[in-house]
Design an enzyme around this catalytic site. Structure first.
Site, mmCIF file in Angstrom:
data_model
loop_
_atom_site.group_PDB
_atom_site.id
_atom_site.type_symbol
_atom_site.label_atom_id
_atom_site.label_comp_id
_atom_site.label_asym_id
_atom_site.label_seq_id
_atom_site.Cartn_x
_atom_site.Cartn_y
_atom_site.Cartn_z
ATOM 1 N N GLU A 1 0.828 -1.203 0.000
ATOM 2 C CA GLU A 1 0.000 0.000 0.000
ATOM 3 C C GLU A 1 0.874 1.270 0.000
ATOM 4 O O GLU A 1 0.456 2.322 -0.479
ATOM 5 C CB GLU A 1 -0.920 -0.011 1.229
ATOM 6 C CG GLU A 1 -2.280 0.605 0.959
ATOM 7 C CD GLU A 1 -3.302 0.273 2.039
ATOM 8 O OE1 GLU A 1 -4.311 -0.367 1.707
ATOM 9 O OE2 GLU A 1 -3.106 0.652 3.200
ATOM 10 N N HIS B 1 6.814 -27.115 -1.636
ATOM 11 C CA HIS B 1 6.098 -28.179 -2.362
ATOM 12 C C HIS B 1 4.967 -27.612 -3.198
ATOM 13 O O HIS B 1 4.083 -28.344 -3.635
ATOM 14 C CB HIS B 1 5.600 -29.223 -1.366
ATOM 15 C CG HIS B 1 6.731 -29.886 -0.637
ATOM 16 N ND1 HIS B 1 7.215 -31.132 -0.965
ATOM 17 C CD2 HIS B 1 7.518 -29.431 0.375
ATOM 18 C CE1 HIS B 1 8.233 -31.436 -0.171
ATOM 19 N NE2 HIS B 1 8.431 -30.409 0.647
ATOM 20 N N LYS C 1 -14.064 1.099 -3.884
ATOM 21 C CA LYS C 1 -15.106 1.593 -2.966
ATOM 22 C C LYS C 1 -16.154 2.386 -3.744
ATOM 23 O O LYS C 1 -17.348 2.201 -3.551
ATOM 24 C CB LYS C 1 -14.495 2.490 -1.894
ATOM 25 C CG LYS C 1 -13.625 1.777 -0.889
ATOM 26 C CD LYS C 1 -13.179 2.757 0.182
ATOM 27 C CE LYS C 1 -12.098 2.164 1.055
ATOM 28 N NZ LYS C 1 -11.470 3.153 1.913
HETATM 29 O O1 PA5 Z 1 -3.160 1.586 6.002
HETATM 30 C C1 PA5 Z 1 -4.245 2.094 5.780
HETATM 31 O O2 PA5 Z 1 -4.430 3.322 5.864
HETATM 32 C C2 PA5 Z 1 -5.448 1.246 5.429
HETATM 33 O O3 PA5 Z 1 -5.106 -0.066 5.245
HETATM 34 C C3 PA5 Z 1 -6.485 1.350 6.536
HETATM 35 O O4 PA5 Z 1 -5.916 0.902 7.732
HETATM 36 C C4 PA5 Z 1 -7.723 0.520 6.213
HETATM 37 O O5 PA5 Z 1 -8.241 0.908 4.979
HETATM 38 C C5 PA5 Z 1 -8.774 0.696 7.294
HETATM 39 O O6 PA5 Z 1 -9.104 2.044 7.446
HETATM 40 P P1 PA5 Z 1 -9.850 2.565 8.727
HETATM 41 O O7 PA5 Z 1 -8.986 2.348 9.904
HETATM 42 O O8 PA5 Z 1 -10.110 4.018 8.457
HETATM 43 O O9 PA5 Z 1 -11.136 1.782 8.837
#
Ligand code: PA5
Length: 444
Positions: A284, A305, A419
């Site tokens: 990410e 494996h 989303k």
């Molecule tokens: O690292 C990040 O920002 C994302 O992976 C969020 O943690 C994830 O989308 C969850 O978001 P939130 O904590 O706002 O529900």
């Protein structure tokens, strides 16, 4: 912990690494002076040593209270709001925790939208005493919001409003978001996710610390390990003798020579979720602007494996980062047998870990011969303190790598695409134009 780079010297000369010395020093300056992209999300840099004693004690007390009345503790969250906690809890729990009598058992929800998963969880919770933490920095993420709505009703039906409220902890923004408003109205215990710490960097905030403490793990040891790594980086923000910098530089150099896929390898199944956390952190943070190393993971020897064939002989665009654990927590030896029908007496008397270590070395050498550079991160054992060190190690190297890649390591604009489509397809207010466009595209 230390970093062994001897298994990539045939791919990358020492000079290729050393030439990054000036760059790495400048990149640390960018981080410490907050002059780079996403600099309002650098709260994690000083977080371990800045953690307030009152907050730590409060988390420990809340965890103690919840442990006393729970057979099961449900952690509701997705992405950075659950992976850090799960990585540490699974790494330090019995592999067969669901069958062991130790309470509470930590389970997870809100990280998928499977109707079967939630239904089966509810069936379990019908018969168990439980409490839960709902964790969402934004307080608006759909997956945990759905799980919380369902479990909130369940826990109220089971215990009544007042007792239910004492079994719910909300971890979210200090002021914004639907979850914060709901927690205020219902009077839940709340913890704050700091503004300047993004989800995937939040394991050392209440996001990770509360569930980890409820699991009975010593969060002070975890923090101690992270503090040591934070101090090491601050004392030596260079390439020389700093494994954090070396890892960042080496993976960038490998990427530049076409090794675009990094596989995190473990030989201990308790580290599977640590790899999941690492994948999210790097995937990410770096996968944007058409760039970034693709992070994948395997557990060996299990996956030797299955994926072993590809790694040995497939497309040569990969390198591996092995988490090598020197000492097991338990001892088990292979017994001798007079008959030796299975022909295993040649290893009789050896510990299983000795065989596992030879499998690791044999695999590294084979993969090196097959054109796959290997980085080894050697840790003495899997403990809370070592995991704390590793967490900070990867967070800082992720930031350094991201800046060297010239991306903003702290945003995730690409996550919004699915989303928006999902909201449009569900007919959410405000998405009418998108709904029409998608319907047209789908011939509806
Ligand atoms: O690292 C990040 O920002 C994302 O992976 C969020 O943690 C994830 O989308 C969850 O978001 P939130 O904590 O706002 O529900």
């Amino acid at each position: 912990m230390n970093l062994d780079l001897s298994h990539l010297e045939s791919f990358l000369g020492k000079d290729a690494i050393l030439s990054a010395e000036t760059k790495i020093a400048a990149t640390y300056n960018t981080i410490y002076n907050k002059t780079g992209k996403g600099n309002d999300f650098l709260g994690w840099v000083n977080l371990p040593s800045d953690l307030d004693e009152m907050l730590i004690s409060d988390i420990e007390q809340t965890a103690k209270d919840l442990r006393a009345k729970s057979d099961v503790f449900v952690v509701i969250g997705i992405g950075g709001s659950y992976l850090g906690a799960r990585a540490v809890i699974e790494a330090l729990s019995n592999h067969f925790a669901p069958l062991a009598d130790k309470k509470p058992l930590i389970v997870y929800a809100g990280h998928n939208m499977s109707e079967d998963y939630l239904s089966e969880l509810i069936e379990v919770l019908d018969k168990k005493d439980y409490s839960l933490a709902v964790i969402s920095k934004s307080g608006t993420t759909t997956e945990p919001a759905i799980a919380f709505r369902i479990l909130k009703q369940h826990i109220i039906n089971k215990y009544g409003e007042k007792e239910a409220a004492s079994r719910i902890v909300a971890i979210t923004d200090k002021a914004k978001g639907a979850l914060k408003q709901l927690a205020n109205v219902k009077g839940y215990k709340t913890y704050v996710v700091p503004d300047d710490v993004g989800g995937r960097f939040s394991v050392l905030t209440p996001v990770g610390l509360l569930p980890i403490a409820v699991a009975g793990i010593d969060i002070r040891q975890l923090i101690k390990g992270a503090v040591e790594m934070e101090k090491m980086c601050k004392a030596n923000p260079t390439l020389n003798g700093n494994p954090v910098s070396e890892y960042a530089v080496v993976r960038q150099a490998l990427y530049d020579m076409g090794k675009t896929n990094e596989i995190m390898v473990n030989y201990e199944p308790r580290l599977v979720y640590f790899s999941e956390w690492w994948k999210q952190l790097f995937g990410e943070s770096h996968g944007k602007d058409g760039k970034g190393i693709f992070p994948a993971s395997v557990t060996f020897s299990t996956d030797l494996h299955s994926m072993g064939q590809y790694i040995q002989d497939g497309l040569r665009n990969i390198f591996e980062t092995v988490i090598s654990v020197e000492n097991s927590n338990r001892e088990l030896r292979i017994p001798n047998e007079a008959e030796d029908l299975d022909q295993l007496n040649y290893i009789a008397g050896k510990r299983i870990s000795e065989v596992n270590h030879k499998a690791e070395l044999g695999t590294i050498l084979a993969h090196e011969d097959g054109g796959v550079p290997n980085i080894r991160i050697v840790i003495p054992e899997i403990s809370a303190k070592v995991l704390g060190e590793l967490i900070y190690f990867f967070e800082m190297s992720c930031a350094l790598s991201g800046y060297m890649l010239e991306v903003n390591p702290f945003d995730q604009p690409g996550v919004e695409a699915y989303k928006k489509n999902m909201f449009a397809l569900l007919g959410k207010k405000g998405f009418e134009e998108k709904t029409e466009a998608l319907n047209k595209r789908l011939g509806l």
